[in-house]
Design a protein around this motif. Structure first.
Motif, PDB file in Angstrom:
ATOM      1  N   UNK A 178     -27.132  -1.553  29.517  1.00 28.00           N
ATOM      2  CA  UNK A 178     -26.870  -0.338  30.286  1.00 28.00           C
ATOM      3  C   UNK A 178     -28.156  -0.021  31.052  1.00 28.00           C
ATOM      4  N   UNK A 179     -28.126  -0.294  32.336  1.00 24.95           N
ATOM      5  CA  UNK A 179     -29.341  -0.219  33.151  1.00 24.95           C
ATOM      6  C   UNK A 179     -29.456   1.154  33.822  1.00 24.95           C
ATOM      7  N   UNK A 180     -30.403   1.950  33.356  1.00 25.73           N
ATOM      8  CA  UNK A 180     -30.679   3.257  33.962  1.00 25.73           C
ATOM      9  C   UNK A 180     -32.157   3.354  34.335  1.00 25.73           C
ATOM     10  N   UNK A 181     -32.687   2.259  34.870  1.00 23.63           N
ATOM     11  CA  UNK A 181     -34.120   2.224  35.176  1.00 23.63           C
ATOM     12  C   UNK A 181     -34.429   2.572  36.622  1.00 23.63           C
ATOM     13  N   UNK A 182     -33.699   2.023  37.585  1.00 23.37           N
ATOM     14  CA  UNK A 182     -34.017   2.204  39.004  1.00 23.37           C
ATOM     15  C   UNK A 182     -33.051   3.199  39.629  1.00 23.37           C
ATOM     16  N   UNK A 183     -33.583   4.100  40.455  1.00 27.35           N
ATOM     17  CA  UNK A 183     -32.762   5.143  41.076  1.00 27.35           C
ATOM     18  C   UNK A 183     -32.030   4.674  42.312  1.00 27.35           C
ATOM     19  N   UNK A 184     -31.200   3.682  42.154  1.00 26.03           N
ATOM     20  CA  UNK A 184     -30.348   3.215  43.254  1.00 26.03           C
ATOM     21  C   UNK A 184     -28.937   3.739  43.043  1.00 26.03           C
ATOM     22  N   UNK A 244     -39.643   1.849  25.261  1.00 27.36           N
ATOM     23  CA  UNK A 244     -38.731   1.254  26.258  1.00 27.36           C
ATOM     24  C   UNK A 244     -38.296  -0.148  25.843  1.00 27.36           C
ATOM     25  N   UNK A 245     -39.245  -0.952  25.404  1.00 23.55           N
ATOM     26  CA  UNK A 245     -38.922  -2.322  25.025  1.00 23.55           C
ATOM     27  C   UNK A 245     -38.029  -2.354  23.785  1.00 23.55           C
ATOM     28  N   UNK A 246     -38.300  -1.478  22.818  1.00 20.99           N
ATOM     29  CA  UNK A 246     -37.434  -1.406  21.637  1.00 20.99           C
ATOM     30  C   UNK A 246     -36.040  -0.927  22.015  1.00 20.99           C
ATOM     31  N   UNK A 277     -33.131  -3.402  21.077  1.00 21.18           N
ATOM     32  CA  UNK A 277     -32.317  -2.989  19.943  1.00 21.18           C
ATOM     33  C   UNK A 277     -31.014  -2.305  20.337  1.00 21.18           C
ATOM     34  N   UNK A 278     -31.019  -1.620  21.496  1.00 24.69           N
ATOM     35  CA  UNK A 278     -29.827  -0.877  21.901  1.00 24.69           C
ATOM     36  C   UNK A 278     -29.231  -1.373  23.212  1.00 24.69           C
ATOM     37  N   UNK A 279     -29.963  -2.213  23.962  1.00 21.75           N
ATOM     38  CA  UNK A 279     -29.447  -2.693  25.237  1.00 21.75           C
ATOM     39  C   UNK A 279     -29.480  -1.642  26.335  1.00 21.75           C
ATOM     40  N   UNK A 280     -30.350  -0.635  26.177  1.00 21.55           N
ATOM     41  CA  UNK A 280     -30.450   0.446  27.157  1.00 21.55           C
ATOM     42  C   UNK A 280     -31.791   0.325  27.877  1.00 21.55           C
ATOM     43  N   UNK A 281     -31.728   0.263  29.204  1.00 22.95           N
ATOM     44  CA  UNK A 281     -32.926   0.058  30.008  1.00 22.95           C
ATOM     45  C   UNK A 281     -33.279   1.333  30.760  1.00 22.95           C
ATOM     46  N   UNK A 282     -34.487   1.833  30.505  1.00 19.57           N
ATOM     47  CA  UNK A 282     -35.027   2.970  31.247  1.00 19.57           C
ATOM     48  C   UNK A 282     -36.451   2.609  31.660  1.00 19.57           C
ATOM     49  N   UNK A 317     -39.907   8.927  28.802  1.00 17.49           N
ATOM     50  CA  UNK A 317     -39.254   7.861  29.564  1.00 17.49           C
ATOM     51  C   UNK A 317     -38.360   8.513  30.610  1.00 17.49           C
ATOM     52  N   UNK A 318     -38.095   7.764  31.674  1.00 14.03           N
ATOM     53  CA  UNK A 318     -37.230   8.270  32.736  1.00 14.03           C
ATOM     54  C   UNK A 318     -35.919   7.505  32.763  1.00 14.03           C
ATOM     55  N   UNK A 319     -34.828   8.257  32.795  1.00 19.80           N
ATOM     56  CA  UNK A 319     -33.503   7.688  32.989  1.00 19.80           C
ATOM     57  C   UNK A 319     -33.015   8.019  34.395  1.00 19.80           C
ATOM     58  N   UNK A 320     -32.446   7.020  35.093  1.00 20.38           N
ATOM     59  CA  UNK A 320     -31.779   7.257  36.367  1.00 20.38           C
ATOM     60  C   UNK A 320     -30.287   7.431  36.115  1.00 20.38           C
TER      61      UNK A 320
END
Length: 387
Positions: free
Chosen positions: A33-39, A337-339, A343-348, A362-365
């Motif tokens: 679940x990718x919530x890292x980049x604000x696109x 962030x790396x954990x 461990x959860x498959x969530x990217x911020x 951490x920042x979530x988009x």
């Protein structure tokens, strides 16, 4: 081969580093679940795409443009009056290939080696990159929870204020999600006049505010046109991030200086993109207003859902980002962030990448729909990472 010393001023680009890890996990069959980049993941309105396509069909559109179309700068001027109540003459407006490019050229036009520029901490990393490209030195002013993540001008040392060439302000703020009222802008104008500092306002998220108040422009503040310029981006409001459409507007001598610099290295914005920008600025705004409501649903899903599983994430007031404190048993936002990814498959994005005061967050988009956000939170809860 030896490269220019200025290249030593930049570290590894954080989003590229995170993407390498994401791709490796996806190759293993993991769901991310990718919530890292604000696109934005919303669709670009049809009338904007149609304007670009029709212009691209015209063979004459494929030549150098050399300048902004008069219809384009007039469309920005009209939009600012209609949307913000701000009168800006078309000759005080120029296009940029996104605020990222604009920030770099602005710093090079205004600064010399060793000059000082005031930057928010934490902030969008390109603010620092633009300053470093110009050979200037960043001086940080902190955005802290105790001050609602707004600029605390009283905390800026007098000698730093008198030395600064300009100060970048970004409200609603990336990454912290804070929103300013008119009192903040009035204080900024008075402070800038006292110390003869140019204010550069990044107005990227004025259409994404959750307080019930309409977003505004810094230039609407009395006296702001005398001491300030503003970057106005279409990226987030109209979902045209890849087209790189932004404008610098405000104090004429500053805009003229950046325009002169740009004329030495560029032949003007591609005509079909100018036509798309005109269509956005002169077309219906229903999708912009509806999009704000959808972003708020995502914010509520993320922040409210996180609190329900024991992670106390405050609601963002604006922008398409959520600023989340990391669990108490972590001391590094990068480690967390790396954990979270492994461990959860969530990217911020780790808060440390936005400046020294970003550590601990951490920042979530908000680039996933509420149901996907709910799935990501279930995975976080099941991972045990919050315990």
């Amino acid at each position: 081969m030896e490269f220019a010393q200025r290249m030593n001023r930049f570290g590894e680009e954080i989003f590229a580093a995170l993407n390498v890890k994401k791709l490796a996990l996806e190759a293993e069959g993991r769901t991310i679940w990718n919530m890292s980049i604000g696109t934005p993941d919303f669709e670009t309105p049809t009338h904007i795409r149609d304007a670009l396509v029709e212009s691209a069909k015209d063979p004459s559109s494929w030549k150098y443009t050399l300048r902004d179309l008069p219809e384009l700068t007039q469309a920005v001027s009209d939009y600012y009056w209609k949307r913000y109540g701000v009168a800006v003459s078309p000759d005080c407006i120029m296009s940029c290939y996104g605020t990222q490019e604009g920030c770099g050229h602005l710093a090079m036009a205004l600064c010399g080696e060793g000059d000082t520029v005031l930057l928010p901490d934490p902030c969008y990393p390109v603010f620092k990159a633009g300053v470093l490209l110009a050979g200037a030195e960043p001086a940080w002013y902190p955005l802290e929870k105790e001050h609602h993540f707004l600029p605390d001008l009283s905390g800026i040392p007098e000698e730093t204020a008198r030395r600064a060439r300009f100060m970048i302000v970004s409200l609603p703020a990336n990454p912290v999600g804070s929103v300013a009222g008119k009192d903040t802008y009035e204080e900024l104008v008075a402070w800038a006049k006292r110390y003869d500092v140019l204010i550069v306002h990044d107005n990227a998220y004025s259409d994404i505010i959750y307080t019930g108040e309409p977003g505004g422009s810094f230039l609407a503040t009395p006296g702001a046109m005398d001491i300030g310029v503003e970057f106005f981006s279409l990226s987030k409001s109209f979902n045209v991030t890849g087209a790189r459409i932004s404008f610098l507007l405000g104090r004429k001598d500053v805009v003229d200086a950046v325009r002169l610099l740009r004329s030495q290295i560029d032949f003007g914005m591609f005509l079909p993109i100018q036509k798309a920008a005109i269509a956005a600025l002169t077309g219906p705004l229903d999708s912009v207003r509806n999009q704000c409501r959808l972003y708020q649903e995502r914010r509520d899903a993320l922040c409210g859902g996180a609190r329900a599983i024991g992670w106390n994430i405050p609601d963002a007031s604006g922008s398409m980002f959520v600023w989340a404190p990391i669990p108490m048993h972590y001391s590094s936002s990068m480690d967390f962030c790396m954990d979270l990814l492994e461990k959860a498959g969530v990217l911020c994005t780790p808060g440390s990448s936005f400046g020294p005061h970003g550590e601990g967050y951490v920042r979530f988009a908000l680039v996933l729909p509420p149901d996907s956000i709910a799935q990501a939170l279930k995975s976080i809860e099941a991972s045990g990472i919050l315990a």
